[in-house]
Design a protein around this motif. Structure first.
Motif, PDB file in Angstrom:
ATOM      1  N   ASN A 185       0.823  -1.218   0.000  1.00 20.44           N
ATOM      2  CA  ASN A 185       0.000   0.000   0.000  1.00 20.44           C
ATOM      3  C   ASN A 185       0.857   1.268   0.000  1.00 20.44           C
ATOM      4  OD1 ASN A 185      -2.389  -1.408  -0.074  1.00 20.44           O
ATOM      5  ND2 ASN A 185      -2.654  -1.416   2.163  1.00 20.44           N
ATOM      6  N   THR A 186       1.927   1.265   0.758  1.00 23.92           N
ATOM      7  CA  THR A 186       2.827   2.419   0.806  1.00 23.92           C
ATOM      8  C   THR A 186       3.518   2.602  -0.546  1.00 23.92           C
ATOM      9  OG1 THR A 186       3.218   1.974   3.145  1.00 23.92           O
ATOM     10  CG2 THR A 186       4.772   3.451   2.046  1.00 23.92           C
ATOM     11  N   VAL A 244       4.913  14.164 -11.566  1.00 27.15           N
ATOM     12  CA  VAL A 244       5.393  14.196 -12.944  1.00 27.15           C
ATOM     13  C   VAL A 244       4.371  14.899 -13.835  1.00 27.15           C
ATOM     14  CG1 VAL A 244       5.896  12.744 -14.969  1.00 27.15           C
ATOM     15  CG2 VAL A 244       6.936  12.215 -12.762  1.00 27.15           C
ATOM     16  N   MET A 245       3.086  14.592 -13.655  1.00 33.57           N
ATOM     17  CA  MET A 245       2.044  15.251 -14.453  1.00 33.57           C
ATOM     18  C   MET A 245       2.017  16.753 -14.191  1.00 33.57           C
ATOM     19  SD  MET A 245      -0.962  12.374 -14.221  1.00 33.57           S
ATOM     20  CE  MET A 245      -2.189  13.439 -14.915  1.00 33.57           C
ATOM     21  N   GLY A 246       2.198  17.150 -12.945  1.00 35.96           N
ATOM     22  CA  GLY A 246       2.229  18.573 -12.603  1.00 35.96           C
ATOM     23  C   GLY A 246       3.393  19.286 -13.265  1.00 35.96           C
ATOM     24  N   LEU A 251       1.750   6.642  -6.938  1.00 37.40           N
ATOM     25  CA  LEU A 251       0.689   7.574  -7.337  1.00 37.40           C
ATOM     26  C   LEU A 251       1.107   9.032  -7.105  1.00 37.40           C
ATOM     27  CD1 LEU A 251      -2.512   5.688  -6.116  1.00 37.40           C
ATOM     28  CD2 LEU A 251      -1.715   6.008  -8.465  1.00 37.40           C
ATOM     29  N   VAL A 252       1.757   9.295  -5.977  1.00 40.52           N
ATOM     30  CA  VAL A 252       2.247  10.641  -5.712  1.00 40.52           C
ATOM     31  C   VAL A 252       3.296  11.025  -6.757  1.00 40.52           C
ATOM     32  CG1 VAL A 252       3.616  12.040  -4.094  1.00 40.52           C
ATOM     33  CG2 VAL A 252       1.697  10.670  -3.253  1.00 40.52           C
TER      34      VAL A 252
END
Length: 189
Positions: free
Chosen positions: A4-5, A17-19, A11-12
């Protein structure tokens, strides 16, 4: 590290990267258009061409205002025929028929799009914001030439008509003019 971590970290990372890609997209696209002439984006030159050909090209002039812009804006000549590489000087006229100070910025493009790479502006009113007082009428110059390399381009070499088009958009008044602009007072009875 538990699954999960690890998933949360990935995801973060994807969001970061998208930002970053979104942040660099606008300056990169602007650079790409200036470099390639894509979308009719013109070049800026410090001086005229050293080479002037015997072949001619006709430049047509177009003027528009955005729907919210209250100025009247027009080219002072419809077209100009020049030798390729020769420096041209054209004028546009803007008029503020309102009773308020209005600032405007002109966006521009050249068509056909392929010609943008070879259209060089030396000086242009579009490089700076324009501020017109109520009732003020101004003539605004644009100095340009068509790069002689145009004739050697396999795709653009046959272009002999170019349209230079401007659209004026209203912008916020510069701080100095905004502070000096008169504040309308209600009528006194």
């Amino acid at each position: 590290m538990n699954p999960n971590t690890r998933l949360a970290a990935r995801l973060v990372g994807i969001v970061l990267v998208m930002g970053v890609l979104a942040w660099v997209a606008v300056p990169f696209y602007s650079w790409f258009c200036r470099t390639t002439g894509y979308g009719g984006t013109t070049n800026v030159a410090e001086r005229g061409s050293d080479v002037i050909l015997d072949e001619t090209i006709t430049v047509r002039f177009d003027a528009n205002v955005a729907p919210e812009m209250e100025w009247q804006f027009r080219p002072m000549q419809n077209e100009m025929t020049l030798r390729i590489g020769e420096t041209g000087l054209a004028f546009y006229e803007a008029y503020n028929p309102t009773d308020r100070v209005i600032a405007g910025t002109a966006s521009y493009n050249v068509s056909p799009d392929l010609a943008g790479y070879y259209f060089d502006k030396i000086d242009c009113f579009c490089f700076t914001e324009q501020v017109l007082q109520p009732g003020e009428r101004v003539e605004m110059p644009v100095s340009f030439y068509v790069d002689p390399a145009l004739v050697d381009d396999r795709d653009a070499g046959r272009i002999r008509f170019i349209t230079l088009s401007y659209t004026f958009y209203e912008t916020d008044l510069p701080q100095v003019q905004a502070q000096a602009a008169p504040v309308s007072q209600p009528p006194v009875n």
